[in-house]
Structures are given as structure tokens and as C-alpha cells.
Motif scaffolding. Sequence first.
Motif, PDB file in Angstrom:
ATOM      1  N   LEU A 240     -65.982 -15.438  51.465  1.00  0.00           N
ATOM      2  CA  LEU A 240     -66.857 -15.999  50.431  1.00  0.00           C
ATOM      3  C   LEU A 240     -68.300 -16.092  50.925  1.00  0.00           C
ATOM      4  N   ARG A 241     -68.476 -16.477  52.175  1.00  0.00           N
ATOM      5  CA  ARG A 241     -69.840 -16.575  52.709  1.00  0.00           C
ATOM      6  C   ARG A 241     -70.475 -15.201  52.843  1.00  0.00           C
ATOM      7  N   HIS A 242     -69.703 -14.233  53.324  1.00  0.00           N
ATOM      8  CA  HIS A 242     -70.247 -12.887  53.499  1.00  0.00           C
ATOM      9  C   HIS A 242     -70.682 -12.299  52.153  1.00  0.00           C
ATOM     10  N   GLU A 243     -69.860 -12.495  51.136  1.00  0.00           N
ATOM     11  CA  GLU A 243     -70.204 -11.967  49.815  1.00  0.00           C
ATOM     12  C   GLU A 243     -71.448 -12.659  49.261  1.00  0.00           C
ATOM     13  N   TYR A 244     -71.548 -13.950  49.493  1.00  0.00           N
ATOM     14  CA  TYR A 244     -72.708 -14.683  48.987  1.00  0.00           C
ATOM     15  C   TYR A 244     -73.987 -14.218  49.679  1.00  0.00           C
ATOM     16  N   MET A 245     -73.904 -14.039  50.975  1.00  0.00           N
ATOM     17  CA  MET A 245     -75.090 -13.575  51.698  1.00  0.00           C
ATOM     18  C   MET A 245     -75.543 -12.216  51.162  1.00  0.00           C
ATOM     19  N   ALA A 246     -74.598 -11.281  51.014  1.00  0.00           N
ATOM     20  CA  ALA A 246     -74.960  -9.940  50.546  1.00  0.00           C
ATOM     21  C   ALA A 246     -75.525  -9.971  49.138  1.00  0.00           C
ATOM     22  N   SER A 247     -74.999 -10.855  48.299  1.00  0.00           N
ATOM     23  CA  SER A 247     -75.485 -10.933  46.926  1.00  0.00           C
ATOM     24  C   SER A 247     -76.845 -11.611  46.831  1.00  0.00           C
ATOM     25  N   HIS A 248     -77.325 -12.146  47.943  1.00  0.00           N
ATOM     26  CA  HIS A 248     -78.635 -12.789  47.986  1.00  0.00           C
ATOM     27  C   HIS A 248     -79.560 -12.117  49.005  1.00  0.00           C
ATOM     28  N   GLY A 249     -79.334 -10.835  49.248  1.00  0.00           N
ATOM     29  CA  GLY A 249     -80.285 -10.064  50.022  1.00  0.00           C
ATOM     30  C   GLY A 249     -80.166 -10.160  51.526  1.00  0.00           C
ATOM     31  N   ILE A 250     -78.975 -10.463  52.034  1.00  0.00           N
ATOM     32  CA  ILE A 250     -78.769 -10.561  53.477  1.00  0.00           C
ATOM     33  C   ILE A 250     -77.578  -9.685  53.862  1.00  0.00           C
ATOM     34  N   VAL A 251     -77.748  -8.835  54.848  1.00  0.00           N
ATOM     35  CA  VAL A 251     -76.638  -8.025  55.359  1.00  0.00           C
ATOM     36  C   VAL A 251     -75.727  -8.922  56.190  1.00  0.00           C
ATOM     37  N   SER A 252     -74.432  -8.921  55.883  1.00  0.00           N
ATOM     38  CA  SER A 252     -73.467  -9.752  56.601  1.00  0.00           C
ATOM     39  C   SER A 252     -72.502  -8.838  57.351  1.00  0.00           C
ATOM     40  N   ILE A 253     -72.491  -8.945  58.669  1.00  0.00           N
ATOM     41  CA  ILE A 253     -71.687  -8.080  59.534  1.00  0.00           C
ATOM     42  C   ILE A 253     -70.554  -8.921  60.107  1.00  0.00           C
ATOM     43  N   ALA A 254     -69.399  -8.906  59.423  1.00  0.00           N
ATOM     44  CA  ALA A 254     -68.264  -9.752  59.784  1.00  0.00           C
ATOM     45  C   ALA A 254     -67.418  -9.040  60.838  1.00  0.00           C
ATOM     46  N   LEU A 255     -67.282  -9.666  62.001  1.00  0.00           N
ATOM     47  CA  LEU A 255     -66.662  -9.013  63.147  1.00  0.00           C
ATOM     48  C   LEU A 255     -65.208  -9.393  63.356  1.00  0.00           C
ATOM     49  N   ASP A 256     -64.432  -8.425  63.811  1.00  0.00           N
ATOM     50  CA  ASP A 256     -63.245  -8.712  64.602  1.00  0.00           C
ATOM     51  C   ASP A 256     -63.662  -8.627  66.068  1.00  0.00           C
ATOM     52  N   PHE A 257     -63.069  -9.478  66.895  1.00  0.00           N
ATOM     53  CA  PHE A 257     -63.310  -9.418  68.334  1.00  0.00           C
ATOM     54  C   PHE A 257     -62.026  -9.819  69.039  1.00  0.00           C
ATOM     55  N   ARG A 258     -61.972  -9.608  70.323  1.00  0.00           N
ATOM     56  CA  ARG A 258     -60.732  -9.867  71.050  1.00  0.00           C
ATOM     57  C   ARG A 258     -60.334 -11.341  70.967  1.00  0.00           C
ATOM     58  N   SER A 259     -59.044 -11.561  70.782  1.00  0.00           N
ATOM     59  CA  SER A 259     -58.508 -12.897  70.572  1.00  0.00           C
ATOM     60  C   SER A 259     -58.153 -13.549  71.903  1.00  0.00           C
ATOM     61  N   GLY A 260     -58.381 -14.856  71.955  1.00  0.00           N
ATOM     62  CA  GLY A 260     -58.032 -15.606  73.145  1.00  0.00           C
ATOM     63  C   GLY A 260     -56.553 -15.687  73.410  1.00  0.00           C
ATOM     64  N   ASN A 261     -55.722 -15.330  72.430  1.00  0.00           N
ATOM     65  CA  ASN A 261     -54.290 -15.291  72.690  1.00  0.00           C
ATOM     66  C   ASN A 261     -53.936 -14.218  73.710  1.00  0.00           C
TER      67      ASN A 261
ATOM     68  N   ASP B  42     -62.143 -25.195  52.825  1.00  0.00           N
ATOM     69  CA  ASP B  42     -62.237 -24.441  51.575  1.00  0.00           C
ATOM     70  C   ASP B  42     -63.714 -24.151  51.326  1.00  0.00           C
ATOM     71  N   LEU B  43     -64.127 -22.910  51.572  1.00  0.00           N
ATOM     72  CA  LEU B  43     -65.539 -22.564  51.452  1.00  0.00           C
ATOM     73  C   LEU B  43     -66.020 -22.519  50.008  1.00  0.00           C
ATOM     74  N   SER B  44     -65.111 -22.630  49.052  1.00  0.00           N
ATOM     75  CA  SER B  44     -65.529 -22.712  47.649  1.00  0.00           C
ATOM     76  C   SER B  44     -65.985 -24.127  47.287  1.00  0.00           C
ATOM     77  N   LYS B  45     -65.852 -25.072  48.222  1.00  0.00           N
ATOM     78  CA  LYS B  45     -66.184 -26.473  47.944  1.00  0.00           C
ATOM     79  C   LYS B  45     -67.264 -26.985  48.900  1.00  0.00           C
ATOM     80  N   THR B  46     -68.187 -26.116  49.253  1.00  0.00           N
ATOM     81  CA  THR B  46     -69.248 -26.503  50.192  1.00  0.00           C
ATOM     82  C   THR B  46     -70.555 -26.824  49.486  1.00  0.00           C
TER      83      THR B  46
END
Length: 297
Positions: free
Chosen positions: A62-83, A279-283
Motif C-alpha cells: 500500500l505504501r509503495h503504490e501510494y508513493m508511486a501515485s504521488h510522483g515517487i519511485v518506490s523500490i521494494a526489496l527482497d534481501f537475505r533473511s536472518g533465518n 494495517d497500513l490502510s489505517k495510518t
Amino acid sequence: MTTAVLEGKTADFDVDEVEYLRHGDKSLLARIYKPRGAGPYPAMVECHGGAWCQSDRFTERLRHEYMASHGIVSIALDFRSGNEDPYPASVQDINYAVRWAKLNAGALKTRADLIGLSGQSSGGHLAMLVAMRPRDPRYAAIALPAGSPGHDASVRCVVMTWPVINPLSRYRHARRALAAANPPDWPKSIMARQDSYWLSEANMEEGNPMLALERGEPVLTPPAVWFQGRDDTLHDYKDTESSFDGNEPQRFCANYAKAGGSIALEYIGMSRGVGHAPDLSKTGDMFDRMVAFIGTA
């Protein structure tokens, strides 16, 4: 803005998936949300939460979509897990991702000097740690492709959402809660994930933005903002081992300002209780406030 395009609402954006890094046969993907238009736009390299051991590039969609819809490139990463890969593996991946984004800034519709870092919970810790130590040789150990320009991982700004800014104090906070009469359930899972990622309290102390500032380390302090929900005893608590009068958010902001950085602590109306994912829809207007900060940082 005079150096980038930041539109009130672009509405239209595109989503692409790119392999930004590979470890053997393990591919790490970035999900890139790009506003339609020529840009250049501000860009944020996004670090998901999950106590260093859970979640992925889709978690805070939800945050990534909001940023992009307001003129900001959002680069959502996967990275190695601590598990599977303990500290500093994920820090190395994120440091590389910032440099990779600078190298590919044109294709991402941004510029190297317009790239920031953002993260939620443990991702907020990772974002700030990378931003403060962008040239640490341990963190920058993964080289860009041969012949690439010499980018470092310094960033324009940092946006944190209830970060675990002091892993050592949070671990001991959980241990105290577990030792209390009628302990809650959350300390067991928190401590198990921190044990998996950090391996030792010595590592929690070393890879620690709060304590790095209090040790007087020569770190970078780009403009930053901390968004914090209410009733959040996992992130907004008093470290009983510290002489600072306030809770951890106030303590970090005081240390950051003392080190010469500009940081704002902004509380939001959302109740951020323990035992459930936020719940990021309630921020409320938090996303709007993020956009405003990124636009002026």
C-alpha cells in the motif's frame, strides 16, 4: 521541487520486477513502482519489516503504490533473511541496492542524488544503519559489475516507520517482559528472531544506530523522519538501562540532532499494538506526510 518532479497525484504508475542481485542460485528481486512520465522523480529504496527474519517485497504494498501515485519511485526489496543469513548479510544487500539504484538511475526515472532509504520496524533499523554507514567496508563488500562508476550508498534522506532503532535494548526489553509475572506471548518470538539474525548481544550492540551515535562514531546523518503509532510497546518504550528521561524515539532523535542531523518524530493516530501486523490502510495521513517530507528533504 527544483531538482526533481514531484506531482500531487499522478494516478498512473507501472510496476516492474528486476533481479538486482544474485547469491549463487538465489535471486534477489526488486519490485519497482514507477510513476508514468519522464521524471526525474525522487526515489526510495524500501526495506520491509519482519524482525529481520520475515516478510518480503510485497509486505508494504500500500505504501509503495501510494508513493508511486504521488510522483515517487518506490523500490521494494527482497534481501537475505536472518533465518538463514545472519547480520550483516541483509545490510550488505541493501547497501548494494542503493548503489545499484544509483547505477541504474536513468532507467528508474530518477537521479543518483535523488535516492533515499525507507523502512518499517526492523526495516527502519536497516535503512538507518545503511544510511549512517554508507561506506563501511563490511556493508559495501558486494561490488557493482566490473567497470561501473564508483557509487557509494549515501542517500538523500531516510523515512522510518516505528523502527527497531536499538536492537540491544529491544532484546533486553523483551527479556524483561518474559521474566515478569504472567508474561505476554510476544517476547518469545521477538527474542527467537533476534537470536537468529544477530547471533549475539555483541552484534546487537555493534550494528546499532542508537549506540553508534552515543559512542560518537563518525556517521552520516541525512535528513530523516520517524513515524510512530500509539500504544506500541515494541518500539516506543523506555530503556531502563539508559539515563535518558524519554522513550527510545525521543532518545534517538536527541542523539541524531546532537550529531548534527535533522530529524522529526511524528506520531500518528493509528494504534500500533503488539501481537498483530500493522494495517497500513489505517495510518491516517501518514503517507501524505511522507510524500511531503520526501519532497522537501
